[in-house]
Motif scaffolding. Structure first.
Motif: not given
Length: 152
Positions: A58, A64, A129
């Motif tokens: 991520l 993230v 997220t």
């Protein structure tokens, strides 16, 4: 590498050679929100090994949101938008409502008791997220771990 008091370097392979890609459709979940609007978050928990790999993925791609680690270091928790728990069905993970409030930049206390920050709100890409992106990262992380384990 040590971050937020957790050693994430020992024995773990990373996905540092992957290039960013945008091959997923738009998410039905809102992940960009004004800072400090006080909305609750849900929490996706996964085993630490898979979670650390997903955090790497991520960070290299879409970013993230805040990530928690438990005191024992066995699991990671990704803060996701409210309502995610109603639709989450990824094997090997769980999604629960935290009934807390979103973390604010500069917040020292995580919204879940007995946890600490792996990715603090100040260092996060978004307030939560995106669940669609997280699902893809967790799948890739599982495949990466499986491939590494086969090579041992």
């Amino acid at each position: 590498m040590v971050e937020a008091g957790v050693d994430i370097g020992g024995g773990s392979r990373t996905t540092a050679l992957h290039r960013p890609r945008q091959d997923h459709g738009p998410s039905p979940y809102p992940t960009q929100a004004p800072a400090g609007d006080g909305r609750p978050c849900d929490l996706v928990t996964v085993p630490a090994r898979q979670g650390l790999e997903a955090v790497d993925i991520l960070r290299l791609r879409d970013g993230v949101g805040p990530v928690l680690h438990d005191g024992e270091g066995g699991t990671l928790g990704f803060l996701v938008p409210p309502g995610t728990a109603d639709r989450w069905d990824v094997p090997g993970s769980a999604c629960t409502q935290t009934y807390g409030r979103e973390p604010r930049a500069g917040a020292d206390m995580p919204p879940v008791k007995g946890t600490g920050w792996l990715v603090a709100p100040d260092a996060a890409y978004a307030w939560a997220t995106d669940p669609v992106v997280l699902r893809a990262a967790l799948g890739e992380a599982a495949r990466t771990i499986e491939a590494v384990d086969r090579c041992r």
